[in-house]
Write a protein that holds these residues in place. Sequence first.
Motif, short mmCIF file in Angstrom:
data_model
loop_
_atom_site.label_atom_id
_atom_site.label_comp_id
_atom_site.label_asym_id
_atom_site.label_seq_id
_atom_site.Cartn_x
_atom_site.Cartn_y
_atom_site.Cartn_z
N TYR A 1 -11.45 -2.49 43.32
CA TYR A 1 -12.92 -3.19 43.63
C TYR A 1 -13.85 -4.36 44.23
CZ TYR A 1 -14.19 1.58 41.99
OH TYR A 1 -14.13 2.28 41.93
N VAL A 2 -13.04 -4.99 45.31
CA VAL A 2 -13.61 -6.22 45.43
C VAL A 2 -15.17 -6.78 45.66
CG1 VAL A 2 -12.91 -5.92 47.48
CG2 VAL A 2 -12.67 -8.40 46.46
N THR A 3 -15.69 -8.00 45.23
CA THR A 3 -17.29 -8.31 45.37
C THR A 3 -17.32 -9.43 46.59
OG1 THR A 3 -17.37 -9.83 44.00
CG2 THR A 3 -18.40 -6.88 43.84
N VAL A 4 -18.12 -8.93 47.65
CA VAL A 4 -17.71 -9.73 49.29
C VAL A 4 -19.09 -10.73 49.50
CG1 VAL A 4 -16.99 -11.12 51.60
CG2 VAL A 4 -15.67 -8.95 50.08
N PRO A 5 -19.29 -11.86 49.12
CA PRO A 5 -20.14 -12.61 49.56
C PRO A 5 -20.61 -12.37 51.30
CG PRO A 5 -19.03 -14.12 49.91
CD PRO A 5 -18.07 -12.96 48.98
N LEU A 6 -21.81 -11.90 51.81
CA LEU A 6 -21.82 -12.09 53.49
C LEU A 6 -23.05 -12.31 53.92
CD1 LEU A 6 -22.67 -7.55 53.08
CD2 LEU A 6 -20.10 -9.32 53.81
N LYS B 1 -21.82 -7.73 60.65
CA LYS B 1 -20.53 -6.86 60.82
C LYS B 1 -19.48 -7.83 60.92
CE LYS B 1 -19.98 -4.29 65.06
NZ LYS B 1 -18.33 -4.16 64.40
N GLN B 2 -19.13 -8.39 61.40
CA GLN B 2 -17.74 -9.94 61.44
C GLN B 2 -16.92 -9.41 60.55
OE1 GLN B 2 -17.96 -13.69 62.12
NE2 GLN B 2 -15.82 -13.79 63.01
N ILE B 3 -17.32 -9.84 59.08
CA ILE B 3 -17.17 -9.64 57.69
C ILE B 3 -15.98 -8.48 57.37
CG2 ILE B 3 -17.61 -10.79 55.14
CD1 ILE B 3 -19.74 -12.52 56.59
N LEU B 4 -17.17 -7.49 57.48
CA LEU B 4 -17.06 -6.18 56.95
C LEU B 4 -16.18 -5.19 57.90
CD1 LEU B 4 -20.69 -4.64 56.21
CD2 LEU B 4 -19.15 -5.33 54.32
N GLU C 1 -13.56 0.18 51.31
CA GLU C 1 -14.64 1.02 51.96
C GLU C 1 -15.84 -0.16 51.46
OE1 GLU C 1 -16.20 5.29 51.50
OE2 GLU C 1 -13.79 4.77 51.09
N LEU C 2 -17.00 0.20 52.11
CA LEU C 2 -17.75 -0.17 51.35
C LEU C 2 -18.25 0.65 50.60
CD1 LEU C 2 -20.35 -2.37 52.07
CD2 LEU C 2 -21.33 -0.92 53.88
N VAL C 3 -18.99 0.45 50.02
CA VAL C 3 -19.89 0.52 48.12
C VAL C 3 -21.16 0.28 48.72
CG1 VAL C 3 -19.83 1.46 46.48
CG2 VAL C 3 -17.40 1.03 47.05
N GLN C 4 -21.64 -0.62 48.25
CA GLN C 4 -22.89 -1.03 48.35
C GLN C 4 -22.67 -2.27 48.65
OE1 GLN C 4 -24.13 -0.47 44.34
NE2 GLN C 4 -26.57 -0.90 44.55
N VAL C 5 -23.96 -3.25 49.13
CA VAL C 5 -24.20 -3.91 49.86
C VAL C 5 -26.42 -4.47 49.01
CG1 VAL C 5 -25.69 -5.97 51.34
CG2 VAL C 5 -23.97 -4.00 51.75
N ASN D 1 -29.18 -15.89 47.55
CA ASN D 1 -30.67 -16.59 48.34
C ASN D 1 -31.17 -15.26 50.07
OD1 ASN D 1 -28.87 -17.55 50.79
ND2 ASN D 1 -28.09 -18.91 49.34
N PRO D 2 -32.17 -15.92 50.58
CA PRO D 2 -32.68 -14.64 50.96
C PRO D 2 -31.38 -14.87 52.64
CG PRO D 2 -34.13 -16.34 50.34
CD PRO D 2 -33.25 -17.35 50.28
N GLU D 3 -30.78 -15.91 52.82
CA GLU D 3 -29.37 -15.91 53.73
C GLU D 3 -27.76 -14.77 52.71
OE1 GLU D 3 -29.37 -17.27 56.04
OE2 GLU D 3 -31.90 -18.29 56.98
N GLN D 4 -27.89 -14.38 52.40
CA GLN D 4 -26.54 -14.14 51.77
C GLN D 4 -27.07 -12.73 51.03
OE1 GLN D 4 -25.01 -16.44 48.78
NE2 GLN D 4 -22.78 -15.65 49.45
N LEU D 5 -25.94 -11.48 51.21
CA LEU D 5 -26.20 -10.26 50.42
C LEU D 5 -24.15 -9.92 49.79
CD1 LEU D 5 -26.99 -8.36 53.73
CD2 LEU D 5 -28.85 -8.79 51.69
#
Length: 51
Positions: free
Chosen positions: A6-11, A17-20, A29-33, A38-42
């Motif tokens: 597993y890995v966690t990635v700041p979006l 879309k480009q990052i994913l 494979e994306l599991v969850q977002v 902060n509001p600009e980051q997932l």
Amino acid sequence: MTKWEYVTVPLLVHATKQILDTWGQDGWELVQVVPGPNPEQLVAYLKREKA
């Protein structure tokens, strides 16, 4: 039994879309977002089968 890594990635909202797509090309494979610090980051949680 399947083993996963597993890995966690700041979006950044403007480049999600480009990052994913980049991680997806490497077999992740994306599991969850979830909301980030902060509001600009997932934060994306991804998994892939261990080799």
